[in-house]
Enzyme design. Structure first.
Site, PDB file in Angstrom:
ATOM      1  N   ASP A 149      -2.323   7.913 -10.161  1.00  0.00           N
ATOM      2  CA  ASP A 149      -2.402   6.207  -9.744  1.00  0.00           C
ATOM      3  C   ASP A 149      -2.404   5.335 -11.042  1.00  0.00           C
ATOM      4  OD1 ASP A 149      -3.886   3.957  -7.822  1.00  0.00           O
ATOM      5  OD2 ASP A 149      -4.713   6.120  -6.971  1.00  0.00           O
TER       6      ASP A 149
ATOM      7  N   GLU B 189       1.823 -14.805   3.540  1.00  0.00           N
ATOM      8  CA  GLU B 189       2.281 -14.270   2.063  1.00  0.00           C
ATOM      9  C   GLU B 189       3.491 -15.494   1.916  1.00  0.00           C
ATOM     10  OE1 GLU B 189       0.368 -11.979   3.321  1.00  0.00           O
ATOM     11  OE2 GLU B 189      -1.124 -11.274   1.625  1.00  0.00           O
TER      12      GLU B 189
ATOM     13  N   TYR C   3       1.220  -0.360  -0.355  1.00  0.00           N
ATOM     14  CA  TYR C   3       0.148  -0.440   0.051  1.00  0.00           C
ATOM     15  C   TYR C   3       1.164   1.273  -0.269  1.00  0.00           C
ATOM     16  CZ  TYR C   3      -2.378  -3.894   2.586  1.00  0.00           C
ATOM     17  OH  TYR C   3      -2.771  -5.361   3.228  1.00  0.00           O
ATOM     18  N   ARG C   4       0.521   2.182  -1.179  1.00  0.00           N
ATOM     19  CA  ARG C   4       1.445   3.586  -0.565  1.00  0.00           C
ATOM     20  C   ARG C   4       1.743   3.860   0.456  1.00  0.00           C
ATOM     21  NH1 ARG C   4      -2.911   5.846  -3.841  1.00  0.00           N
ATOM     22  NH2 ARG C   4      -4.097   7.604  -2.881  1.00  0.00           N
TER      23      ARG C   4
ATOM     24  N   TRP D 111      -4.295   2.188   2.916  1.00  0.00           N
ATOM     25  CA  TRP D 111      -4.869   0.893   2.549  1.00  0.00           C
ATOM     26  C   TRP D 111      -6.040   0.995   1.569  1.00  0.00           C
ATOM     27  CZ3 TRP D 111      -2.206  -0.571   7.131  1.00  0.00           C
ATOM     28  CH2 TRP D 111      -3.349  -0.068   8.110  1.00  0.00           C
TER      29      TRP D 111
HETATM   30 MN   LIG Z   1      -3.393 -11.210   2.172  1.00  0.00          MN
END
Ligand SMILES: [Mn+2]
Length: 479
Positions: A280, A231, A171-172, A185
């Protein structure tokens, strides 16, 4: 062989002559973007800016900016190699729902060695910054009307307070001052869900922002894994080797040990600030809105770290290739639910949520509509604005062929259908945010039950023996 970290990957790119080092001073404010944008558009090399103005640290960008480079990063010749390994994990008689099936990736744990491996020390903690200062990092201001500088390639690590399960997302993050930043987010992101769980208990949330790490971990942070799926386990599977993790120095989180920088702090349960605008990945600016404030406690790093960045903007950009990896790796999972799907294309121009082109083996009237409905009910596919369904003989990767077949095979009144549903927050065309209409386009050959009362015409194709003859005589013609 898996890359240990970003620097090993960058060195390997250099050996392949797929990295350009820029030694003259270059400004992270706008100038790096313009150079990186030109390079990604022409399929150019990864870039290492050794002299980023205003910072002691070099900037690496466009690290995954072609399909070949992304394959190299993930250690494969072709992304379908990964898809085949995913298929191998799936049991013969899987349970009912898509997510349950995806959770079968948990089988990974059994064939393990891929679960993150805890180590006592890692290079990302080689050096502790005496006074943490985000302003020393060469963070890019990407586009002229951006609100400020944004960290664009962060691994944001959070934890579910009830299950203890960690999540990594990308997320930026907008830099506000030495120790303040704003976390952007979207509502459906796992990081945001973890945050709301903390918020509900009136607690700030510990957060770690890792910059760098091995390429598979960076990709895994962008993959649409089901909630609760680790992840780092996925990254371990991709690279065929466990990701090493260390405990944070001031946060109780396990973090990739081979990052370049590790920023630790907390996300405020109550304090928000205006974040954005930001140029974006749709190619348009996203407007400003309030997002939670992050307070930084500690920054640790390698002795000689490289700051990794990416830019988004008018496609194709680097994120397009992450999207392509996801398209290939997750196709087998879609086919578990929808065995009639033969191929799928999320074209870069559709920025993932605007368009999906899907080829099916059509067997009955209404089959295309059934597939569209099923896709709209599947994970993040729920955001897709346009689903185009073609017959399996159409090469969905060839957009010229798709345009030809779709435009010639559709009766607009009969073959398009609209539904309402959730839309991506970045869809600026919807009359209101995150909800609106979607279109399905059935470009398959129509059956008489579907209201097509005439024979479908035959496509023109040359006789195979003539093609063979021309092949054979090709040189004779003198071309
Ligand atoms: Mn996840």
């Amino acid at each position: 062989m898996a890359f240990k970290d970003l620097q090993e990957y960058i060195a390997a790119l250099s050996l392949r002559r797929d990295l350009k080092k820029i030694t003259v001073p270059v400004d992270p404010v706008l100038e790096i973007t313009e150079i990186a944008d030109r390079m990604v558009k022409r399929g150019g090399p990864a870039l290492l800016f050794e002299n980023a103005a205003g910072s002691p640290f070099p900037v690496a960008i466009n690290l995954f900016g072609t399909l070949q480079r992304l394959c190299f990063a993930l250690g494969v010749e072709d992304l379908d190699e990964i898809a085949k390994r995913v298929v191998g994990l799936i049991p013969q008689s899987p349970p009912d729902t898509f997510f349950e099936k995806m959770r079968f990736l948990v089988k990974l744990k059994e064939i393990s060695g891929f679960q993150p491996r805890k180590v006592s020390a890692g290079p990302v903690q080689e050096l502790v910054e005496k006074t943490p200062n985000l302003l020393r990092l060469p963070v890019l201001k990407c586009w002229p009307k951006d609100a400020g500088r944004f960290i664009t390639l962060p691994l944001v690590v959070t934890r579910n307070p009830h299950t203890g399960q960690q999540n990594i997302g990308m997320y930026r993050i907008q830099i506000v001052s030495e120790t303040k930043a704003i976390m952007h987010w979207h509502v459906h992101h796992d990081g945001a869900k973890n945050f709301r769980l903390h918020q509900a208990q009136g607690q700030d949330m510990e957060v770690a922002i890792v910059l760098g790490g091995d390429p598979a971990t960076i990709y895994a942070a962008t993959a649409p894994l089901p909630p609760g799926f680790d992840e780092l386990l996925f990254a371990g599977f991709l690279r065929g080797e466990a990701v090493e993790v260390v405990r944070g120095t001031t946060v109780d989180l396990l973090l990739p040990a081979h990052g370049e920088f590790l920023i630790e702090g907390s996300v405020s349960a109550t304090e928000t600030m205006l974040e954005g605008p930001f140029g974006d990945h749709t190619g348009f600016y996203s407007g400003a809105d309030n997002y939670p404030v992050i307070t930084i406690k500690t920054i640790t790093r390698k002795k000689t770290p490289i700051y990794p960045a990416t830019i988004v903007g008018r496609p194709p950009m680097e994120d397009c290739y992450f999207g392509k990896a996801t398209e290939r790796i997750f196709l087998p999972l879609i086919r578990l639910q929808l065995s009639e799907v033969s191929d799928i294309n999320l074209p870069c121009e559709g920025v993932f949520h605007n368009c999906v082109i899907v080829a099916i083996k059509k067997e009955y009237p209404g089959h295309a509509r059934k597939v569209a409905s099923a896709l709209w009910g599947m994970g993040q596919m729920m955001f897709v604005k346009a689903i185009i369904i073609v017959d399996e003989d159409v090469d969905v990767q060839n957009l010229s062929e798709v345009a030809w077949k779709v435009l010639s095979s559709v009766d607009p009144e009969r073959d398009t259908f609209m539904v309402k549903g959730p839309l991506d927050v970045l869809d600026h065309a919807a009359p209101q945010s995150i909800y609106g209409s979607k279109i399905g386009i059935d470009a398959t050959r129509k059956l008489k039950e579907e209201g097509h009362l005439r024979p479908w015409p035959e496509e023109i194709k040359m006789a195979p023996e003539i093609k063979a003859l021309v092949d054979k005589r090709w040189k004779e013609y003198g071309f």
